[in-house]
Scaffold this motif. Structure first.
Motif, PDB file in Angstrom:
ATOM      1  N   VAL A  26      14.122 -13.054  -4.984  1.00  0.00           N
ATOM      2  CA  VAL A  26      14.226 -11.607  -5.179  1.00  0.00           C
ATOM      3  C   VAL A  26      13.873 -11.196  -6.614  1.00  0.00           C
ATOM      4  O   VAL A  26      13.293 -10.137  -6.838  1.00  0.00           O
ATOM      5  N   ALA A  27      14.172 -12.044  -7.585  1.00  0.00           N
ATOM      6  CA  ALA A  27      13.888 -11.715  -8.986  1.00  0.00           C
ATOM      7  C   ALA A  27      12.389 -11.600  -9.264  1.00  0.00           C
ATOM      8  O   ALA A  27      11.984 -10.970 -10.242  1.00  0.00           O
ATOM      9  N   HIS A  28      11.574 -12.188  -8.404  1.00  0.00           N
ATOM     10  CA  HIS A  28      10.126 -12.174  -8.602  1.00  0.00           C
ATOM     11  C   HIS A  28       9.397 -11.588  -7.396  1.00  0.00           C
ATOM     12  O   HIS A  28       8.246 -11.933  -7.123  1.00  0.00           O
ATOM     13  N   SER A  29      10.076 -10.708  -6.675  1.00  0.00           N
ATOM     14  CA  SER A  29       9.510 -10.083  -5.484  1.00  0.00           C
ATOM     15  C   SER A  29       9.803  -8.591  -5.510  1.00  0.00           C
ATOM     16  O   SER A  29      10.626  -8.129  -6.300  1.00  0.00           O
ATOM     17  N   ASN A  30       9.128  -7.836  -4.633  1.00  0.00           N
ATOM     18  CA  ASN A  30       9.280  -6.389  -4.627  1.00  0.00           C
ATOM     19  C   ASN A  30       9.005  -5.843  -3.237  1.00  0.00           C
ATOM     20  O   ASN A  30       8.047  -6.261  -2.586  1.00  0.00           O
ATOM     21  N   VAL A  31       9.817  -4.892  -2.794  1.00  0.00           N
ATOM     22  CA  VAL A  31       9.595  -4.166  -1.550  1.00  0.00           C
ATOM     23  C   VAL A  31       9.483  -2.699  -1.949  1.00  0.00           C
ATOM     24  O   VAL A  31      10.474  -2.090  -2.356  1.00  0.00           O
ATOM     25  N   ALA A  32       8.270  -2.157  -1.868  1.00  0.00           N
ATOM     26  CA  ALA A  32       8.009  -0.826  -2.423  1.00  0.00           C
ATOM     27  C   ALA A  32       7.309   0.083  -1.403  1.00  0.00           C
ATOM     28  O   ALA A  32       6.787  -0.378  -0.386  1.00  0.00           O
ATOM     29  N   PHE A  33       7.279   1.374  -1.730  1.00  0.00           N
ATOM     30  CA  PHE A  33       6.611   2.354  -0.882  1.00  0.00           C
ATOM     31  C   PHE A  33       6.060   3.486  -1.735  1.00  0.00           C
ATOM     32  O   PHE A  33       6.440   3.664  -2.902  1.00  0.00           O
ATOM     33  N   LYS A  34       5.173   4.265  -1.116  1.00  0.00           N
ATOM     34  CA  LYS A  34       4.593   5.435  -1.773  1.00  0.00           C
ATOM     35  C   LYS A  34       4.358   6.483  -0.697  1.00  0.00           C
ATOM     36  O   LYS A  34       3.889   6.172   0.395  1.00  0.00           O
ATOM     37  N   VAL A  35       4.714   7.741  -1.010  1.00  0.00           N
ATOM     38  CA  VAL A  35       4.550   8.834  -0.056  1.00  0.00           C
ATOM     39  C   VAL A  35       4.121  10.099  -0.807  1.00  0.00           C
ATOM     40  O   VAL A  35       4.516  10.312  -1.957  1.00  0.00           O
ATOM     41  N   LYS A  36       3.315  10.929  -0.158  1.00  0.00           N
ATOM     42  CA  LYS A  36       2.865  12.190  -0.763  1.00  0.00           C
ATOM     43  C   LYS A  36       4.038  13.137  -0.971  1.00  0.00           C
ATOM     44  O   LYS A  36       4.926  13.241  -0.127  1.00  0.00           O
ATOM     45  N   HIS A  37       3.995  13.834  -2.097  1.00  0.00           N
ATOM     46  CA  HIS A  37       5.005  14.844  -2.422  1.00  0.00           C
ATOM     47  C   HIS A  37       4.301  16.165  -2.671  1.00  0.00           C
ATOM     48  O   HIS A  37       3.451  16.263  -3.553  1.00  0.00           O
ATOM     49  N   MET A  38       4.630  17.154  -1.861  1.00  0.00           N
ATOM     50  CA  MET A  38       4.074  18.510  -1.959  1.00  0.00           C
ATOM     51  C   MET A  38       2.552  18.508  -2.006  1.00  0.00           C
ATOM     52  O   MET A  38       1.956  19.319  -2.722  1.00  0.00           O
ATOM     53  N   ILE A  39       1.928  17.645  -1.305  1.00  0.00           N
ATOM     54  CA  ILE A  39       0.473  17.478  -1.122  1.00  0.00           C
ATOM     55  C   ILE A  39      -0.316  17.259  -2.414  1.00  0.00           C
ATOM     56  O   ILE A  39      -1.535  17.127  -2.373  1.00  0.00           O
ATOM     57  N   ILE A  40       0.352  17.190  -3.552  1.00  0.00           N
ATOM     58  CA  ILE A  40      -0.405  17.078  -4.807  1.00  0.00           C
ATOM     59  C   ILE A  40      -0.170  15.776  -5.566  1.00  0.00           C
ATOM     60  O   ILE A  40      -0.936  15.458  -6.473  1.00  0.00           O
ATOM     61  N   SER A  41       0.886  15.060  -5.234  1.00  0.00           N
ATOM     62  CA  SER A  41       1.158  13.826  -5.979  1.00  0.00           C
ATOM     63  C   SER A  41       1.862  12.826  -5.064  1.00  0.00           C
ATOM     64  O   SER A  41       2.115  13.100  -3.893  1.00  0.00           O
TER      65      SER A  41
END
Length: 189
Positions: A26-41
């Motif tokens: 876990v110290a060298h791993s990552n569970v991440a995500f990305k989602v649009k916010h207000m269609i601009i970022s």
């Protein structure tokens, strides 16, 4: 016919002799995500508490299996107020669904097929797989390897449908969520 069956079973078992089970570091791993916010970022986040293991065949350089569990309450977007909203019944409802899981069921080259269970819903998702194809010994004598998985899912497919419209006509939160999982594993002894 019996001999063919025995030979096939022998070949399959010999192939798995080279596969090792790796616990996620876990110290060298990552569970991440990305989602649009207000269609601009985009808003990025990660889960700070997770565990898992995977089976990697060093000889054939293939992923054989992967199982992981994420503690949804560990969501971290660097904004406490937003994180609390994401933990609420509007989104993840961590009181009712405290974990989500991922189980790779099939690998075909650089594509992994997995069962993702989130918010009480299980769906098969297709993921891009990148294996390090390297197995190394670290300075402490541990055997390690790594991999990356990425995908794009519709949050609405998993019952996460809260949203509000903005004046420009778009939604506060985008439907598509990009998932990025980076794992480093330590071979079990």
């Amino acid at each position: 016919m019996k001999i063919k069956t025995i030979l096939l079973a022998l070949l399959l078992s010999v192939g798995s002799l080279f596969a090792g089970t790796y616990n996620v570091d876990v110290a060298h791993s990552n569970v991440a995500f990305k989602v649009k916010h207000m269609i601009i970022s985009n808003v990025k986040g990660q889960f700070d508490k997770f565990s898992g293991s995977f089976e990697y065949d060093e000889k054939t350089k293939t992923l054989k299996s992967l199982n992981g569990i994420v503690e949804v309450n560990s969501i971290n977007t660097q904004n406490v107020k937003r994180d609390e909203h994401l933990k609420s019944a509007d989104f993840f409802d961590v009181a009712k669904y405290p974990t989500m899981s991922l189980k790779v069921t099939k690998v075909d080259g650089d594509t992994a097929y997995a069962q993702l269970t989130m918010h009480g819903v299980t769906k098969e998702i297709k993921m891009e797989l990148e294996l390090s194809k390297q197995v190394i010994k670290d300075p402490w004598g541990n055997t390690r390897t790594g991999l990356s998985l990425s995908s794009k899912i519709s949050r609405k497919d998993f019952g996460l449908s809260w949203n509000k419209l903005i004046e420009a006509g778009g939604a506060v939160v985008g439907d598509d969520v990009k998932i990025l999982i980076e794992l480093e594993g330590i071979l079990t002894k």
